[in-house]
Design an enzyme around this catalytic site. Structure first.
Site, short mmCIF file in Angstrom:
data_model
loop_
_atom_site.label_atom_id
_atom_site.label_comp_id
_atom_site.label_asym_id
_atom_site.label_seq_id
_atom_site.Cartn_x
_atom_site.Cartn_y
_atom_site.Cartn_z
N ASP A 475 -53.91 12.95 0.32
CA ASP A 475 -52.50 12.80 -0.06
C ASP A 475 -52.12 13.86 -1.09
OD1 ASP A 475 -50.00 11.63 -0.18
OD2 ASP A 475 -50.72 9.64 -0.76
N ASP A 544 -43.38 7.81 4.99
CA ASP A 544 -43.65 6.50 4.39
C ASP A 544 -42.71 5.44 4.94
OD1 ASP A 544 -45.81 7.15 2.89
OD2 ASP A 544 -44.71 7.49 1.03
#
Ligand code: DGJ
Length: 740
Positions: A475, A544
């Site tokens: 990430d 997301d």
């Protein structure tokens, strides 16, 4: 072979791909001696003879193609057709290459030589080597073509040639694009690209290309959610399955800039490269700088064919493990957020395994004192309170359930509240006398530093080895600010390049050390999705936002360039945690089944009926996933997520169709779905008829047989598309070619 010389002097070439030709030449000005590499043609494939005509028909600076473009003392007619327009001479457009020598900023290039290299079977490369008329500066323009793709790769190398001078000239680079491409004359120009923001990435935008210069860019140090580094241009006439499209794509994961120039008198160019405006790279004597590739694609088959070519190129020439099938994944983030415990994760893992999940990924919250996002990035050891005995038992537990095990990491980041930052406050991107601005309470480590990269490779390697990890979710949750490296003085802007290169390098070292390791590229969702990082990773986390309806739009934009097999797509809870929208499980599954299926919901709250429906859908997905992940994609019917739409995949003899109808009683819109890309002469048998149990015209009853021509000409009539019924109806249909 792909690169054919068209003249005796070796100044003109036809670059030939299976369906396109790109003709280029180097013009030498008879008076000044300046060398100007020019694009002469880019379009449908030509014979060598026709390419030779194209090469001579379009002229050059010495014989300007005045008939085509306005010539006056105020303009240079061929600037947009240059392969690498420099800042220098009689040019006033946006340069692809801008270099300063001490304080003078102007390039005058001379041709040194050209060479065609046989690189690997099926690939050839042309280098055009040029030098400045006075200064020790060399620029090499490289072009690679392959015989199995219409994608042409271009890049640029610049060198400060060593002279041994006591006081060498200072060479500063303020623009170094990988290449500029000319889009042939047309009556109109339209661009397509994807733009967005966090949780709404990949929104496809299509509109007239403005006259003047238009810049698409990321100044964030990552690819960004805002825009993705590709563009497609057409004459306003292309549609999904027809029409000419010219596409450019920069394979780079740091800051980037793509400039379109649409001259008022006609002519469009696209120049793309790494870095953003204002950066300056110094090139010391004896050093060189090589750009990432910019890729060009011409197709006459519309946006759909363009996407299929990009997908095929990515699978053949970019992805590290393209032949694999992506496993069905579970990720714990939406279920537990930071509340990661051994018992909680194992409970989820047991449920996931019983549904047929194959890879279980523990997300953020397993390390340091990480109870929320304010601390511990950098402290990559098991959470002291939650995992006092380490993570081994959890990972073994996952393996014992028959699944692969993965872990979330964010190696480029540090929280100020961490042991790492207290020990190495100088390891971050920073500037003297400037604040250290935080985003999500975190600071960016200076990954351009080799010691920082080596530190990350060290702990990652240990983690993968000790826990037997199969997968890392890598990430990156904030852009650069105060992006400096004070110790490097005037050379510090290099960090914008070396940071990204060191991320690539760290990933490739880990892969070399652990050949079975697979890596997901995530950056707060889709902030680092590009063909640069795809060389080192296996899947992308596109957003997301896991709301299935929003995802349809995101997936539509994502699929314009990136293959479905790289598109991680989770089924999460309903109502969705970020949008509050309630969508049936089946529709959520069918949307996620369009890519690499994953589950991201809190399984402890799913009912027995939901768990068993999910297990059945996972089984169905496994039966078709090879076709979905590796097949040729056709986007059919209306705008996804807004009307009746479908995605179809063809791999060999197998065909899979996912149909969607989010608005149950919409009166308008097609009822018949015409399939695409089939063999018109062949018969297809329905392997899975979906909901169409009853026999009605166009219903695909299991076992029934249809001609490809009928499926494409008349179409099928999905039950989910009937105008009266519930919202969010969807279906999965599969066919197999059974012969002529
Ligand atoms: C951002 C990612 O996109 C999410 O999926 C999750 O991994 C969080 N970071 C964790 O902090």
């Amino acid at each position: 072979m792909p690169i054919t010389p068209l003249d005796e002097r070796g100044h003109r070439w036809a670059v030939t791909t299976p369906a396109s030709t790109y003709v280029i030449g180097v013009e030498i000005d008879a008076v000044t001696g300046e060398a100007t590499p020019l694009q002469k043609y880019w379009g449908p494939r030509l014979s060598v003879e026709a390419a030779r005509q194209a090469a001579t028909a379009s002229g050059g600076p010495a014989t300007p193609a005045g008939a085509r473009r306005h010539v006056s003392s105020f303009s240079t007619p061929v600037e947009v057709e240059e392969l690498l327009p420099v800042d220098g001479g009689r040019r006033w457009g946006s340069p692809s290459l801008q270099v300063s020598f001490d304080h003078a900023r102007s390039l005058e290039l001379r041709l040194v030589h050209t060479r065609v290299l046989d690189e690997e079977p099926g690939a050839e490369r042309l280098d055009v080597v040029m030098r400045d008329a006075h200064h020790p500066f060399e620029g090499v323009l490289s072009i690679r073509a392959r015989d199995d793709t219409d994608v042409i790769e271009r890049w640029t190398t610049v060198r400060h040639l060593p002279t041994g001078a006591a006081r060498p000239v200072t060479i500063g680079i303020t623009r170094l694009d990988s290449g500029s491409w000319f889009v042939p004359d047309a009556s109109a120009y339209r661009y397509s690209g994807v733009f967005g923001a966090w949780a709404e990435e990949f929104q496809l935008q299509r509109g007239p290309l403005p006259v003047g210069e238009t810049v698409f860019t990321s100044r964030q140090g990552i690819t960004s959610h805002i825009a993705n580094p590709w563009i497609m241009i057409d004459a306003g006439e292309a549609v999904e399955e027809h029409g000419e499209v010219w596409g450019l794509n920069l394979a780079w994961s740091g800051s980037w800039r793509l400039t379109t120039t649409h001259r008022p008198e006609g002519g469009v160019s696209v120049s793309a490269g790494f870095g953003h405006d204002g950066l300056r790279w110094t090139l010391g004597p004896g050093t060189e700088l090589v750009t990432p590739p910019v890729l060009g694609l011409y197709t006459g088959g519309g946006f759909g064919a363009a996407s299929r070519s990009w997908h095929e190129y990515a699978r053949r020439h970019v992805m590290p493990a393209p032949d694999e099938e992506r496993p069905v994944l579970y990720n714990s983030w939406e279920a537990t957020e930071f509340d990661v415990t051994e018992a909680g994760q194992l409970e989820l893992a047991r449920r996931a395994a019983s549904m047929g999940v194959e890879l279980f990924v523990v997300d953020d919250g397993w390390f340091g004192d990480r109870d929320d996002d304010t601390r511990s990035l950098g402290d990559w050891w098991p959470h002291r309170k939650r995992f006092p005995d380490g993570l081994r038992a959890l990972m073994d537990g996952i393996h014992e359930l028959g699944m692969r095990a993965g872990l979330w990491v964010e190696p480029e980041m540090v929280n100020a509240d961490s042991e790492l930052y207290r020990a190495h406050p100088d390891w971050i991107l920073r500037m003297e006398h400037r604040r250290r601005d935080e985003k999500r309470h975190q600071l960016v480590l200076n990954f351009a530093r080799d010691d920082v990269r080596d530190w990350a490779v060290g702990w990652l390697d240990e983690l993968v080895t000790e826990l037997g990890l199969d997968y890392l979710k890598w990430d990156m949750n904030r852009p650069f600010t105060q992006a400096g490296w004070p110790e490097r003085g005037a050379a510090q802007d290099r960090l914008w390049i070396d940071f990204t290169r060191n991320v690539y390098d760290a990933m490739s070292r880990l892969r070399r050390a652990h050949p079975g390791l697979r890596i997901e590229s995530c950056s707060g969702g889709g902030g680092r999705v590009d063909l640069g990082i795809l060389r080192h990773t296996d899947e992308f986390w596109p957003s997301d936002n896991t709301d299935a309806l929003d995802r349809q739009t995101i997936q539509h934009g994502f699929s314009q360039v990136y293959p479905p097999g790289t598109m991680s797509a989770w089924v999460t809870d309903s109502p969705n945690i970020s949008t509050g929208r309630a969508i049936p499980l089946r529709y959520r599954f069918h949307v996620a089944m369009a890519g690499a299926l994953g589950i991201g919901g809190d399984l402890s709250t799913w009912s027995a009926a939901e768990l068993s429906e999910a297990a059945e859908l996972i089984e169905q997905y496994k039966a078709v996933r090879r076709v979905v992940q590796h097949g040729r994609l056709h986007r059919l019917a209306g705008p996804p997520g807004q009307a009746r739409s479908a995605v179809q995949y063809v791999l060999g003899d197998d065909v899979v169709v996912l149909v969607y109808n989010p608005i149950g009683n919409a009166k308008r819109g097609p009822r018949w779905l015409r399939l695409a890309g089939l063999d018109p002469e062949a018969s297809y048998e329905v392997v899975r008829g979906g909901d169409a149990a009853e026999s009605a015209p166009g219903r695909l009853v299991q076992g029934s047989r249809w001609y490809g021509s009928a499926l494409m000409g008349v179409g099928i009539r999905p039950a989910a598309w009937e105008p009266v019924g519930a919202d969010y109806r969807s279906d999965l249909v599969a066919l197999r070619k059974i012969g002529p």
